[in-house]
Write an enzyme that holds these catalytic residues in place. Sequence first.
Site, PDB file in Angstrom:
ATOM      1  N   VAL A 163      -6.191   5.135   8.028  1.00 51.69           N
ATOM      2  CA  VAL A 163      -6.733   3.815   7.699  1.00 51.69           C
ATOM      3  C   VAL A 163      -5.590   2.822   7.867  1.00 51.69           C
ATOM      4  CG1 VAL A 163      -7.778   2.319   5.965  1.00 51.69           C
ATOM      5  CG2 VAL A 163      -8.430   4.731   6.067  1.00 51.69           C
ATOM      6  N   GLU A 164      -5.754   1.910   8.796  1.00 54.26           N
ATOM      7  CA  GLU A 164      -4.747   0.877   9.035  1.00 54.26           C
ATOM      8  C   GLU A 164      -5.013  -0.266   8.055  1.00 54.26           C
ATOM      9  OE1 GLU A 164      -2.844  -1.046  13.043  1.00 54.26           O
ATOM     10  OE2 GLU A 164      -5.023  -1.067  12.865  1.00 54.26           O
TER      11      GLU A 164
END
Length: 290
Positions: free
Chosen positions: A152-153
Amino acid sequence: MTPEAQRIAVVGGGTMGAGIAYVFAMAGFETTLVEPDAGRAEEARATMQGAATAAIQRSKVEAEVANAWLSAITILPAAADLPETLDLVIETVPEQRALKDRVLAEIATRRPRLIATNTSALSVDDLSGAVGDPAAFLGMHFFNPVWSLKLVEIVRGAATSDAALAQAEAFTAAIGKVSAVVADAPGFATSRLDLILAIEAMRMVEDGVASPADIDRAVTTAYRHPMGPLRLSDVVGLDVRLDIATHLDKALGPRFAPPQLLKDMVSRGDLGRKSGRGFYDWAAEAADKA
């Protein structure tokens, strides 16, 4: 963080929204999915059930547990129907600035503790004007298929508070994923890298260098990517690729300019897996598996 004590919602029931709702529900969060289109809501439910069935078959989760968590997901037709003060609401509507602004403003009226956008290219700072309190707003960029890909950026805006960032990292860890924190720059980190590979692969097809299958085979075999850039583009959606490329072309220059081939495919409705045809014939593949 105790998932059972946390209430989250996902607004937008497309491919990404369904995947994000699924992973939160399967981690034990009280989960709501917002999708105004009844047909798409049913598709989202089917997508989540398909992912659960595959997980059960691989012995990742017991059938009774998976079915109980999935049946507990609430689907609502509008963000205005969400309960107030949810712990997290994630916006996952298409990459259109006006649409995102409208949806984020609707979410903000429900006063959640944290609002995130799943945008893969639009500026978090630009979008923050729609939410009222930019300190409690950031990007949480998931990857498709959400249940398989671990990253998850997390995109921190100029006004994002330390507390909001810590909450986003805690949510990410609670669903078994790894976070990478990046600044709010055009394309962030992953979209720039991913798109430049996809665009070059499309140009190679356009120039007659090789077929989509051979290009993808070269990348997956030589570089051990789990999926080639053209097949992945079909999965993401060629219209989504075009939207992001158009945005980054304006923001970062012509190296991100969308190839004419991509424009032509989107214009005639060849959008990839969701339309049945893109660089691959998905309808034929589905028929072969039936």
